[in-house]
Motif scaffolding. Structure first.
Motif, short mmCIF file in Angstrom:
data_model
loop_
_atom_site.label_atom_id
_atom_site.label_comp_id
_atom_site.label_asym_id
_atom_site.label_seq_id
_atom_site.Cartn_x
_atom_site.Cartn_y
_atom_site.Cartn_z
N HIS A 1 0.78 -1.21 0.05
CA HIS A 1 0.09 -0.17 -0.03
C HIS A 1 0.96 1.39 0.01
O HIS A 1 0.39 2.42 -0.74
CB HIS A 1 -1.08 -0.09 1.08
N ALA A 2 2.08 1.14 0.70
CA ALA A 2 2.83 2.38 0.66
C ALA A 2 3.42 2.78 -0.75
O ALA A 2 3.87 3.96 -0.70
CB ALA A 2 4.00 2.04 1.69
N THR A 3 3.28 1.80 -1.80
CA THR A 3 3.92 2.36 -2.94
C THR A 3 2.93 3.08 -3.88
O THR A 3 3.02 3.54 -4.75
CB THR A 3 4.24 0.88 -3.98
N TYR A 4 1.76 3.49 -2.99
CA TYR A 4 0.85 4.17 -3.61
C TYR A 4 0.81 5.85 -3.17
O TYR A 4 0.03 6.74 -3.27
CB TYR A 4 -0.64 3.95 -3.53
N ALA A 5 1.85 6.00 -1.86
CA ALA A 5 1.98 7.31 -1.25
C ALA A 5 3.07 7.97 -2.03
O ALA A 5 4.11 7.15 -2.14
CB ALA A 5 1.84 7.01 0.05
N LYS A 6 3.43 9.12 -1.66
CA LYS A 6 4.55 10.00 -2.12
C LYS A 6 5.46 10.04 -1.09
O LYS A 6 6.83 9.81 -1.50
CB LYS A 6 4.06 11.25 -2.43
N GLU A 7 5.12 9.50 0.13
CA GLU A 7 6.21 9.43 1.18
C GLU A 7 5.54 8.15 1.98
O GLU A 7 4.35 7.95 2.07
CB GLU A 7 6.32 10.55 2.25
N ALA A 8 6.58 7.62 2.78
CA ALA A 8 6.35 6.37 3.74
C ALA A 8 6.94 6.39 4.73
O ALA A 8 8.18 6.57 4.95
CB ALA A 8 6.36 5.07 2.84
N VAL A 9 6.44 5.91 5.88
CA VAL A 9 7.22 5.99 7.22
C VAL A 9 7.02 4.29 7.69
O VAL A 9 5.81 4.00 7.72
CB VAL A 9 6.55 6.97 8.25
N LYS A 10 8.38 3.69 7.68
CA LYS A 10 8.29 2.50 8.41
C LYS A 10 8.02 2.57 9.80
O LYS A 10 8.58 3.04 10.80
CB LYS A 10 9.43 1.87 8.17
N LEU A 11 7.06 1.67 10.34
CA LEU A 11 6.82 1.44 11.71
C LEU A 11 7.89 0.50 12.61
O LEU A 11 7.95 -0.53 11.76
CB LEU A 11 5.25 0.90 12.14
N GLU A 12 7.79 0.71 13.67
CA GLU A 12 8.86 -0.56 14.36
C GLU A 12 8.19 -1.76 14.46
O GLU A 12 9.08 -2.89 14.38
CB GLU A 12 9.53 0.04 15.85
N SER A 13 6.92 -1.71 14.71
CA SER A 13 6.15 -3.06 14.62
C SER A 13 4.70 -2.90 14.30
O SER A 13 4.34 -1.96 14.23
CB SER A 13 6.33 -3.73 16.31
N VAL A 14 4.18 -3.86 14.41
CA VAL A 14 2.68 -3.96 13.84
C VAL A 14 1.83 -3.24 14.95
O VAL A 14 0.76 -2.49 14.73
CB VAL A 14 1.98 -5.43 13.66
#
Length: 655
Positions: free
Chosen positions: A38-51
């Protein structure tokens, strides 16, 4: 310039990001390891440390402010109904929460408060009571009779709901419902289920002053209170539906509702009795069928309602006529194995293993896709695990009649293919529903699928061709039969089998000798290797031919060295029936070896799968001899792994 953080994942995150991108908004996604499509549809993405980050309001608010977002869309599930998220946003800065106001969320997120509101406005509800213990449930049931339903105040999506058919089942049902409730608060309600009872919901939209509706949907095809097939509009008469729409407008008007909301009801087709169930103050999974019949982009509309100067009138939504000749059906495609009571079927799916339906009136919303923004981690494959629900896609079809829409649904399912045989899906269930005469005659209620699942599966298996059905007859033993993975196996092929021990042995022990055997495939009945291989073998360690069936487990990948396999032929071995995270252990397992007793039917452990708890019960009265290797709270246990070894015993009867 507006900038939107989508605090969700999967197909709904993609759905929201697409609408925001169309409007020219900047977009930000959040994602975790092995779940970033889903993040490939956003201009920016932030990775969470966990679920767990998806459920942490402060973490999400911090990301929204650090990325200078103007708006946040919560999607559905996770924190979409929690007052904690708008409170955190207000505390952190000036990010606009795309959803109802805080006061409305506080009522809608608490099912008892919603019931109280309905009662105060003269809207009917089923008899119910907030409970603190099992004794309260039993006392309530004595007054209204069994069955009753225990519900979490903040449950949803089929989670936090258990039916209690008798006094004996109340304790376990109460415990499992509490385990699925974030607030650890539950209430009990008279169970209005069975023939005649349909699940009807009304789509509401508001701008904070005016409210309107976009007609109703029917969601009666359910299993364990999880919706599977939805349609709009319902096949009920307009006169029958009108009281439910009026009740929804009364409730929404009192709340000065803003944004999208769904007001849910149970309706009895025999008596025309109906009761209000709950408010879902968010976009619904099944919003797509409303979009199809009303020709309204609900998510785009939802975004615009939270920009200055936008009202229902400026959006031309002050009145939405019901189309006289449009019907829509949504089919929820899930990674669940029909042959194993629709258990989760985890694993990995490659893009080459996916084929979607297409054509006029066919739409697919899925997260098994890749968008234009790959960021640093392009998606090579999609992982199905236990952290999220099993939804793979929503197949939505539209026709000028209910019959035409049903025909399109059947055709779309025949065109759909997922995985290489290792991932199982509920396509046979969906196909069987659309082929069943009760579907055509509108004779569906909320427990219909539970009662008719075997027949539905039979119809579905006939309706949907299996992959490779064009190949030669599987019972033909005259030639090679290719497997789905391209492996050719010829009947009569001879294999040499050598078995030897592995690992270090104690110095005092002499290693057992290796054994050598021959094995011939006498005949092949089904060859879908590595998924399935069956037939007859002749071996040097058996005097007579042996029929065999080799099937690959659908268990998610777990470290085999961390656990041990149960002996499925040993009744003393208790194994995990599915892959899931251990969230609770019986005290007898925590002190294994002390010969603490367990009673038949007691929960030895609880496995959390897709946020739902599943108890593994003791098969008989016993003492626990030992615990399986690696068993402890918090680990992910694979299907077939050993939980414990029991020693059958005779216990004194309960007083």
């Amino acid at each position: 310039m507006h900038k939107l953080l989508v605090a969700n994942r999967g197909e709904i995150a993609i759905r929201i990001l697409r609408s925001a991108n169309e409007l020219g908004w900047n977009t930000v996604a959040i994602y975790t390891d092995d779940d970033g499509s889903h993040a490939t549809y956003a201009k920016e993405a932030v990775k969470l440390e966990s679920v767990d980050g998806f459920l942490n309001a402060e973490t999400i608010a911090k990301i929204a402010t650090s990325k200078k977002c103007t708006h946040l869309h919560p999607g559905y599930g996770f924190l979409s109904e929690s007052p904690a998220l708008p409170l955190a946003l207000a505390k952190a800065g000036s990010v606009v929460f795309i959803g109802p106001c805080l006061e409305t969320l506080q009522i809608a997120s608490d099912k008892m408060l919603s019931r109280n509101l309905a009662t105060s406005l003269g809207v009917k509800v089923a008899p119910g009571l907030l409970v603190n213990c099992v004794a309260d449930i039993r006392a309530f049931a004595q007054g209204v009779g069994y069955p009753v339903i225990i519900k979490a105040l903040d449950g949803g999506g089929g989670r936090g709901i258990r039916v209690v058919d008798s006094e004996a089942s109340a304790d376990e049902a109460h415990k499992r419902t509490l385990g699925e409730s974030p607030s650890k608060q539950v209430f009990v309600e008279q169970a209005l289920t069975g023939p005649g009872w349909k699940h009807i919901e009304v789509q509401i939209i508001g701008d904070g002053i005016s409210v309107n509706h976009l007609w109703e949907r029917e969601c009666s095809v359910q299993r364990r209170f999880q919706k599977i097939v939805e349609m709009a509009p319902s096949l009920l008469s307009r006169q029958t539906v009108r009281p439910l729409i009026e009740a929804s407008l009364k409730l929404a008007g009192h709340l000065k509702y803003k944004g999208l909301g769904t007001f849910e009801y149970l309706f009895n087709t025999a008596s025309h009795d109906w009761v209000f169930l709950e408010i879902n103050p968010r976009v619904q999974v099944e919003h797509t069928v409303t979009e199809e019949i009303c020709d309204v982009d609900l998510v785009r509309t939802q975004l615009l309602l939270f920009t200055p100067g936008t009202t229902l009138s400026t959006l031309n939504l002050a009145s939405v006529p019901l189309p006289s000749s449009t019907y829509a059906i949504q089919l929820r495609l899930t990674a669940e194995d029909p042959a194993r009571t629709l258990q989760l079927s985890p694993g990995s799916i490659a893009a080459s293993d996916v084929s979607w339906p297409a054509g006029r009136g066919v739409r697919v919303d899925t997260w098994l896709t890749t968008g234009p923004y790959t960021h640093d981690s392009p998606v090579a494959a999609w992982a199905i695990g236990t952290d999220f629900d099993s939804l793979l896609a929503k197949i939505i079809v539209r026709g000028r009649s209910f019959i035409e829409a049903t025909d399109k649904a059947r055709s779309a399912l025949r065109e759909t293919s997922i995985g290489n045989g290792m991932i199982k899906t509920n396509i046979p269930v969906l196909a069987g529903v659309s082929d069943h005469p009760d579907w055509a005659s509108n004779n569906i209620d909320t427990l219909w699928l539970e009662r008719n699942l075997a027949e539905v599966l039979r119809l579905g298996e006939i309706s949907v061709p299996k992959r490779g059905a064009h190949m030669p007859n599987a019972t033909n033993t005259g030639g090679a039969i290719p497997a789905s993975a391209g492996v050719f196996l010829q009947p009569g092929t001879l294999f040499n089998l050598q078995l030897s021990p592995t690992g270090a042995l104690p110095s005092s022990s002499s290693p057992p000798p290796s054994s050598k055997h021959s094995l011939t495939l006498a005949s092949i009945e089904e060859n879908a290797f590595p998924s399935v291989l069956s037939g007859v073998i002749r071996t040097s360690f058996a005097s007579s031919p042996l029929r065999f069936s080799l099937s690959q487990s659908t268990s998610a990948a777990v470290s085999s060295s961390s656990f041990e396999l149960a002996d499925l032929n040993d009744g003393a071995h208790v194994s995990a029936p599915m892959t899931g995270k251990i969230v609770e252990l019986h005290p007898a397992l925590l002190t294994a070896g002390d010969r603490i007793t367990v009673r038949k039917g007691e929960a030895l452990l609880a496995l959390s799968v897709m946020k739902m708890e599943n108890a593994v019960l003791a098969p008989f009265d016993a003492v626990v001899e030992r615990l399986g290797k690696g068993i402890k709270v918090g680990v992910v246990l694979g299907e077939g792994m050993l939980v414990c070894v029991l020693n059958r015993t005779t216990l004194p009867s309960r007083l």
